[in-house]
Scaffold this active site. Structure first.
Site: not given
Ligand code: TRP
Length: 330
Positions: A114, A196, A199
């Site tokens: 992140k 995977k 979104k």
């Protein structure tokens, strides 16, 4: 309830979950709530580690809360709460920060990912995110936490923090175990079926959202990546087809053998339409219920208020014990 063990999970209100989240985990939650004492929360405090518009955060939190009820969770029986409405989370998180080593937190792969992705906003909250998550879990003395691969390291850290705390002060915190989803399906991206479904994929045809309309679902599945072989059978060499077979199998209950027979002399066009139909049917009752509950604003608020009260009651007991052990002047 078959079992008094506590299962706890929080989800971040980052927008509508995907079909992958649903078939992989959420679909089983109502069933899980029959078997365990379940506690579910919207992790809105975690969400501000990434810059979020105030109105968006509020809407997403309410939407997620409604979705949890639409999934079949019962706000009377289970505790369903919003994290920011239970101040004990922030308070325990601070205390746990002081029992977490800088080196441990630095090793978290999600922090590294992140901070690379949001390099303009590497805030301290992003760094201490896992201690807040540890507080979420330890406040409720949870026995089990259903986690995907991406949260496993955070759960490991939670266990280490609890063990460290208990090592100093005695058995204060329950050391949680991961709960491996029994029937959870791993759904892959429609565009790159070796990844995977997510979104946050920049290609919005790679995922299906739980509130996608039938038209959109058909469009996305029609454009799903397959191969040039044009035969429907399960093989690791055919990840696109295997993923669609998996989706179809989970939505219809049909086995791979059944599916191969069903599409023996048919092409991918027919197969994809059938997959889309099965997804539309699978999501329909949830979508209807979700819409209905979202419209009941007063009911939702009342559930959240009661949920927060119940959560506070349980959380306060643990926090009180912890504060006493640490030596705060009561
Ligand atoms: N970090 C989790 C995620 O992004 C959400 C979360 C917050 C959570 N607190 C938790 C999950 C406690 C399980 C238990 O998916």
């Amino acid at each position: 309830m078959a079992n008094e063990k506590v299962v706890l999970s929080l989800i971040q209100p980052t927008g509508t979950p995907t079909l992958g989240n649903y078939l992989g985990a959420l679909r089983n939650w109502a069933k899980m709530a029959e078997d365990y004492n379940c506690i579910f929360g919207c992790a809105d405090l975690h969400s501000i580690t990434i810059r979020t518009e105030a109105q968006d955060l509020k809407k997403r939190t309410r939407d997620l809360y409604a979705l949890l009820i639409a999934l079949g969770l019962n706000p009377e029986k289970n505790i369903i709460f919003v994290q920011s409405q239970v101040p004990q989370h922030s308070e325990l998180a601070w205390i746990l920060n002081c029992y977490t080593m800088f080196g441990e937190a630095s090793r978290m792969t999600q922090f590294k990912e992140k901070s690379a992705k949001h390099s303009d906003n590497v805030n301290v909250g992003l760094f201490t995110y896992p201690t807040l998550m540890a507080a979420d879990i330890l406040l409720y003395q949870a026995d089990y936490v259903p986690v995907g691969e991406d949260q496993r390291q955070h759960l490991e850290l939670t266990r280490d923090i609890a063990e460290r705390f208990n090592g100093i002060y005695g058995e204060v915190l329950k050391v949680p175990e991961p709960l491996i989803e029994q029937s959870g399906a791993k759904i892959m991206s429609l565009a790159e079926p070796t990844k995977k479904m997510s979104k946050s994929d920049p290609n919005n045809k790679a995922f299906i959202l739980l509130d996608d309309t039938p038209d959109v679902i058909v469009k996305k599945i029609k454009s799903a990546v397959t191969d040039s072989d044009a035969r429907v059978y399960f093989s690791d060499d055919k990840p696109g087809v295997a993923n669609l077979m998996n989706i179809y199998s989970v939505c219809t209950g049909k086995s791979y053998d059944d599916i191969e027979t069903e599409f023996e002399n048919k092409g991918y066009g027919d197969f994809k339409l059938a997959v889309a139909e099965s997804v539309i049917e699978e999501l329909k009752p949830l979508q209807v219920e979700y819409k209905r509950i979202l419209a009941e604003k007063a009911y939702l608020e009342e559930c959240a208020t009661k949920g927060a009260q119940k959560a506070q009651y349980v959380a306060q007991k643990t926090l009180h014990k912890v504060k006493k052990k640490v030596g705060f002047w009561n």
